[in-house]
Motif scaffolding. Sequence first.
Motif, short mmCIF file in Angstrom:
data_model
loop_
_atom_site.label_atom_id
_atom_site.label_comp_id
_atom_site.label_asym_id
_atom_site.label_seq_id
_atom_site.Cartn_x
_atom_site.Cartn_y
_atom_site.Cartn_z
N GLY A 38 0.85 -1.20 0.00
CA GLY A 38 0.00 0.00 0.00
C GLY A 38 0.87 1.23 0.00
N GLY A 39 0.50 2.27 -0.70
CA GLY A 39 1.26 3.52 -0.68
C GLY A 39 2.67 3.38 -1.21
N ALA A 40 3.60 4.10 -0.57
CA ALA A 40 4.99 4.12 -1.01
C ALA A 40 5.86 3.30 -0.07
CB ALA A 40 5.49 5.55 -1.06
N THR A 41 6.96 2.77 -0.61
CA THR A 41 7.92 2.06 0.22
C THR A 41 9.28 2.74 0.14
OG1 THR A 41 8.53 0.56 -1.58
CG2 THR A 41 6.81 -0.19 -0.09
N ALA A 42 10.01 2.69 1.25
CA ALA A 42 11.41 3.11 1.30
C ALA A 42 12.22 1.87 1.59
CB ALA A 42 11.62 4.15 2.39
N PRO A 143 4.79 8.86 -1.83
CA PRO A 143 6.19 9.28 -1.90
C PRO A 143 6.43 10.66 -1.29
CG PRO A 143 5.46 8.42 -4.02
CD PRO A 143 4.24 8.50 -3.15
#
Lengths: 338, 338
Positions: A38-42, A143
Amino acid sequence: MVRMGEFELLARIRERLPASGPRTHLGSGDDAAVTVPGGATATSVDALVDGVHFRRDLASPAQIGHKALATALSDLAAMGAVAGEAYVVLGLPPGFGEEECLELLDGMAALAAATGTDLAGGDLTRSDQLFLAITVVGHAPSPDALVARSGARPGDALVLTGEIGGAGAGLDLLQSETGSIDTPIGVSEHQLSPSWVDALRRRQLEPTPRLAAGLALSRAGATAMIDLSDGLGADAGHLAQASGVKLEIDAEAVPLAAAAVTLSQATGRDPWWLLGGGEDYELLACVPPDRLEEATAAVLGKGGVPLTKVGEVRDGSGVEIRLPGGGLLEPRGFDQLA
Amino acid sequence: MVRMGEFELLARIRERLPASGPRTHLGSGDDAAVTVPGGATATSVDALVDGVHFRRDLASPAQIGHKALATALSDLAAMGAVAGEAYVVLGLPPGFGEEECLELLDGMAALAAATGTDLAGGDLTRSDQLFLAITVVGHAPSPDALVARSGARPGDALVLTGEIGGAGAGLDLLQSETGSIDTPIGVSEHQLSPSWVDALRRRQLEPTPRLAAGLALSRAGATAMIDLSDGLGADAGHLAQASGVKLEIDAEAVPLAAAAVTLSQATGRDPWWLLGGGEDYELLACVPPDRLEEATAAVLGKGGVPLTKVGEVRDGSGVEIRLPGGGLLEPRGFDQLA
């Protein structure tokens, strides 16, 4: 090719891993772990090698495991990400037994549990030298919610979480105790209490990733952020370069660990050397001045550590560290100190 | 603590990396890479150590880089995932120069480009021994689209992509050429054409991850899947155990690389030993019988390799490999062969 002994060790390892995290559909034991981010990953990877990043005569296996995961998670803290999953590679030399391996993983698992990190996969191999490679994945809604090194703007306040110098002083202490450095430090002579000595050692061996502080800084509008692994001068230089700005740091404003200052004074060293020590894993961030108060309150409230303004972002390039009296400390010099 | 030479090498490495992939918002050079995955991710880590997984006298740096990424991507193929991002850790010993390091990364980057993989981050460190740790992230619309090892059902057909035995025979050839094994193989005596010899060597040194075939198998309803790294018997055993089923394999149905069979015959070895060789990185999958035809057409059409039915899934446990004439090959014996 994996040997049978490794399959058995893997089975013992899997028994000790905590239950899967909220995003993990399939954990260790298949061809790959399956998550729904879900969403952004780092995502960040860190390698640690015996004799380069740690010493087995100075750190217990549990401390090696803790520090490996902590330094990886510190990169996620510096993005303002929420810790998610970790994947662990271990290179195990002949002299490193199964019990030591499990103790190392217990140290890692304890920090994983404390930070909400899911140990979702890994790989084991034989090697001549103990090494670890840790991949961590953090999460954010988008992001835009993640803070890179590159967004600092002239006029921003330069802020630092917690206090620094403790990890470098702790390394000095540890090395003096094992005779690894030339100037042994007699702790008792220098009025350092045993609890201070222990705190300095732990600061070097068991760093705390500032995950909650990083998230608070992201939410308070931080424009750029980095964690202090190489030292204040060196890491400020990375941030300045990525953002295309100059960073002015007021040396007197930088909070130094009191025990480290006492140790410096007792051993006759200029306490400013502490500014060059690495591995404190505090966060250095840039915050618009109108959000400084909000950021400070959030870092103390959510992150449990003070946030201190240590300088300003200016037009230009590079890093200037201003000493009391008007002198400048050369950031490059820190690399030799550290 | 990173040394200046490593920063410079990192800069040279970044110059050579291809542009970021479609999901990557921020690539190498910050505290972490930032991606927006969407759907589900499959993540796998693999470590490769000099003298354990490869030998620098048998493989060029480019081949070492290729194989490290290929074996990691093979795990994504075995999930039916689309290749996404790769994160690369390199441990560099004193004798491994900067040019060799860049050649290794060029070999990796070429495979990354060919497979649509984004080299999104990494870490370098000194070490006594050359090692690599590769983390790969693959993508799928949802967790259900990814194929674990555990879903095989009695009655499913057991299928294999491509042909096996080539990588094991290639290793034999390479080792005989350097005098590493006791029974040197004189290639010219055995009527192996130079192109066959080259093909066997490359099969060992430059494996192809079956990404398109894995995706086709996932879409054709594969219930369980694994890639062949340890060897047919051993990897079938892992799948059987994860699914709680028995796998019956018909040895005569297993497609063996023709050059490997010729080499076996010429050197007087029972060709069935080829069934135990590892590192072919073909996919072994279970497919409901009513979708076998569809799967076969899809793997040939999309994956460019034949799909062969090599056995059946039964109630029970373990792996049986039936030889012509009714004998059984003991899968455990393969571990010693491989």
